[in-house]
Design an enzyme around this catalytic site. Structure first.
Site, short mmCIF file in Angstrom:
data_model
loop_
_atom_site.label_atom_id
_atom_site.label_comp_id
_atom_site.label_asym_id
_atom_site.label_seq_id
_atom_site.Cartn_x
_atom_site.Cartn_y
_atom_site.Cartn_z
N GLY A 1 -8.54 21.65 22.43
CA GLY A 1 -9.35 21.04 23.50
C GLY A 1 -9.01 21.79 24.78
O GLY A 1 -8.63 22.96 24.73
N CYS B 1 -10.21 25.56 28.55
CA CYS B 1 -10.31 27.01 28.32
C CYS B 1 -10.88 27.39 26.96
O CYS B 1 -11.96 27.97 26.88
CB CYS B 1 -8.93 27.63 28.50
SG CYS B 1 -8.33 27.41 30.17
N THR C 1 -11.52 32.59 34.76
CA THR C 1 -12.00 33.30 33.56
C THR C 1 -13.50 33.52 33.69
O THR C 1 -14.25 32.56 33.82
CB THR C 1 -11.70 32.45 32.31
OG1 THR C 1 -10.31 32.17 32.29
CG2 THR C 1 -12.09 33.17 31.04
C1 UDX Z 1 -4.75 28.26 27.02
C2 UDX Z 1 -4.07 29.61 26.83
O1 UDX Z 1 -2.90 29.43 26.03
C3 UDX Z 1 -3.67 30.17 28.19
O2 UDX Z 1 -3.10 31.45 28.04
C4 UDX Z 1 -4.93 30.28 29.04
O3 UDX Z 1 -4.63 30.82 30.30
C5 UDX Z 1 -5.55 28.91 29.20
O4 UDX Z 1 -5.87 28.36 27.92
P1 UDX Z 1 -4.07 25.77 27.39
O5 UDX Z 1 -5.52 25.53 27.07
O6 UDX Z 1 -3.50 25.15 28.61
O7 UDX Z 1 -3.81 27.38 27.54
O8 UDX Z 1 -3.22 25.22 26.18
P2 UDX Z 1 -2.66 25.83 24.83
O9 UDX Z 1 -1.24 25.49 24.79
O10 UDX Z 1 -3.07 27.24 24.70
O11 UDX Z 1 -3.43 24.96 23.70
C6 UDX Z 1 -4.83 24.97 23.71
C7 UDX Z 1 -5.29 23.93 22.69
O12 UDX Z 1 -4.99 24.37 21.36
C8 UDX Z 1 -4.67 22.55 22.85
O13 UDX Z 1 -5.66 21.57 22.67
C9 UDX Z 1 -3.67 22.48 21.71
O14 UDX Z 1 -3.50 21.14 21.23
C10 UDX Z 1 -4.34 23.33 20.64
N1 UDX Z 1 -3.41 23.97 19.71
C11 UDX Z 1 -2.51 24.88 20.19
C12 UDX Z 1 -3.52 23.70 18.35
O15 UDX Z 1 -4.34 22.88 17.93
N2 UDX Z 1 -2.71 24.35 17.48
C13 UDX Z 1 -1.78 25.26 17.90
O16 UDX Z 1 -1.06 25.79 17.08
C14 UDX Z 1 -1.67 25.53 19.30
#
Ligand code: UDX
Length: 437
Positions: free
Chosen positions: A258, A261, A121
């Site tokens: 967290g 990304c 990214t």
């Molecule tokens: C994210 C993007 O989804 C993905 O497309 C990108 O390529 C990389 O970053 P990731 O960080 O692995 O993926 O996890 P994700 O499932 O997106 O959740 C990110 C964070 O948001 C986590 O800490 C999760 O606990 C939090 N989250 C997610 C929430 O607090 N509430 C939600 O409803 C969804």
């Protein structure tokens, strides 16, 4: 095709294994020789569900090899994927030094046409810098290469699935040759392929992650109001999500986002907006709401226990989300720091992330790591749910209540139902779901 993937982290490794599974000859490179050593011995340096089996199968098929010499890898490939880290600098801008280093190495090893593909990214217009760097280090000599953007949309914990079943593949190109190569490379993947110019592809990634982060901070803002008014944020989210224009996904209130990304991408995009003198304050607020989750969560614990000093606090879930061992920007880190400041005793459990957390918080008289979720709560004054691993949702709550010194549960991910908890005599605090005490 012959492909080099530079970087064997969460993105690089899944990309290398996935492209090998599609039938390409892939070389994974990393300057961290300890990672390459592990991989050459058939061991993965990360946990990602389903990756190990796939990795072993492509190594078996002799489709995947590992080098530490990136120059050699480049000379042996037609396509070079850049999957190195682009972490945040102190001011929030993306640190592109690893990307620049790859561009320099590629420029010194251009022994024929190469396609250099940004998968990490990166801020919009980074490809221009890569192109300029390669030309600069070839001292203006006419060299034959293209740069393209192919951002990753891999969710940790679901990355293998996401590689083979993406919602979309975005390809940012400025030549037909680059376009045709990437269309051929991804032809076996049954997904919508969006072909754009390069800056558009770069920006789609930052905009997508920042939008998802904004959605999470929005519902967390609403959950604060639910705490004050007795409304149930889960039901609010259900009601909102039934509107197809909103959608239910990413409306789960709790400890916020967290990972490597969302925090970094929202801060980087805010800084990019600032550099163009645009008002991107919205993203600053998204970040501020997210950071506030920890304080709100600790306040609930204090509301339950009054004094935290010398209390035994169990923590379920150390990773930033379930199904990963990744603790980067995990809420658990700030929570542990706060509790140690309050002189509490910590009993930490996570199915996969404990070894990574021990590097940050080695076991000592106040920090204990346990082997299962029930040992964590044995004699504890409170249980904090910080990452929603599946096994926690199936916990035997009567056993939990009987093991605890005082039956207090502060549920940072709303995995339990408040109405259920009173049955077990548990003093329950949700996030935006009121409290049953
Ligand atoms: C994210 C993007 O989804 C993905 O497309 C990108 O390529 C990389 O970053 P990731 O960080 O692995 O993926 O996890 P994700 O499932 O997106 O959740 C990110 C964070 O948001 C986590 O800490 C999760 O606990 C939090 N989250 C997610 C929430 O607090 N509430 C939600 O409803 C969804």
């Amino acid at each position: 095709m012959k492909v080099t993937v530079v970087g064997t982290g969460y993105v690089g490794l899944v990309t290398a294994v996935g492209l090998a599974k599609l039938g390409n000859e892939v070389i994974g490179v990393d300057k961290d020789t300890s990672k390459i050593d592990m991989l050459e011995k058939g061991k993965l340096p990360i946990y990602e569900p389903g990756l190990n089996e796939l990795f072993l199968s492509v190594v078996e098929e002799d489709k995947l090899d590992f080098y530490t010499d990136i120059g050699a890898a480049v000379r042996n490939s037609d396509i070079i994927f850049i999957c190195v880290g682009t972490p945040s600098l102190d001011d929030g801008t993306a640190d592109l030094s690893q990307v620049e280093e790859v561009a320099r190495t590629v420029s010194e090893n251009l022994d024929g046409y190469k396609l250099i593909v940004e998968k990490s990214t990166v801020p919009v217009n980074t490809a221009r810098w890569i192109k300029r760097t390669i030309e600069l280090y070839n001292k203006g000599k006419r060299v034959d290469f293209d740069v393209a953007s192919n951002p990753e949309f891999l969710r940790e914990g679901k990355a293998v699935y996401d590689f083979f079943h993406p919602d979309r593949i975005v390809i940012g190109v400025d030549s037909e040759r680059a376009e045709n190569i990437l269309l051929e490379l991804y032809a076996p993947v049954n997904a919508k392929i969006l072909v754009t110019d390069i800056p558009t592809a770069e920006l789609i990634k930052h905009a997508s992650n920042s939008f998802l982060a904004m959605k999470i901070s929005f519902i967390n803002m609403i959950s604060d109001l639910c705490d004050k008014t007795g409304a149930d944020v889960k039901m609010v989210a259900d009601g909102m999500g039934l509107d197809s224009r909103i959608g239910r996904a990413f409306l789960d209130a709790g400890l916020g986002y967290g990972g490597s990304c969302f925090p970094k991408d929202t801060r980087a995009l805010f800084r990019i907006g600032e550099e163009y003198h645009l008002d991107f304050e919205l993203l600053k607020v998204v970040d501020r709401i997210n950071l506030k989750r920890i304080e709100k969560f600790i306040d609930k614990l204090k509301d339950a226990l009054w004094v935290l000093k010398d209390k035994v606090v169990a923590v379920w879930g150390l990773s930033f989300k379930p199904d990963t061992d990744d603790i980067r920007e995990a809420p658990s880190i700030k929570i542990i720091k706060e509790l140690l400041k309050e002189d509490a005793y910590l009993r930490l459990y996570d199915p996969k992330a404990m070894e990574n957390m021990k590097r940050l918080f080695p076991p000592d008289e106040r920090v204990e790591y346990v082997d299962d979720m029930y040992s964590a709560v044995d004699g504890a004054h409170a249980l904090l749910v910080v990452a929603e691993w599946g096994e926690f949702k199936d916990a035997d709550l009567s056993r939990v209540a009987s093991l605890m010194r005082t039956p207090v549960v502060v549920d940072g991910r709303n995995i339990f139902e408040p109405g259920e908890m009173a049955k077990y005599g548990i003093f329950y605090y949700g996030m935006g779901r009121g409290k049953s005490v």
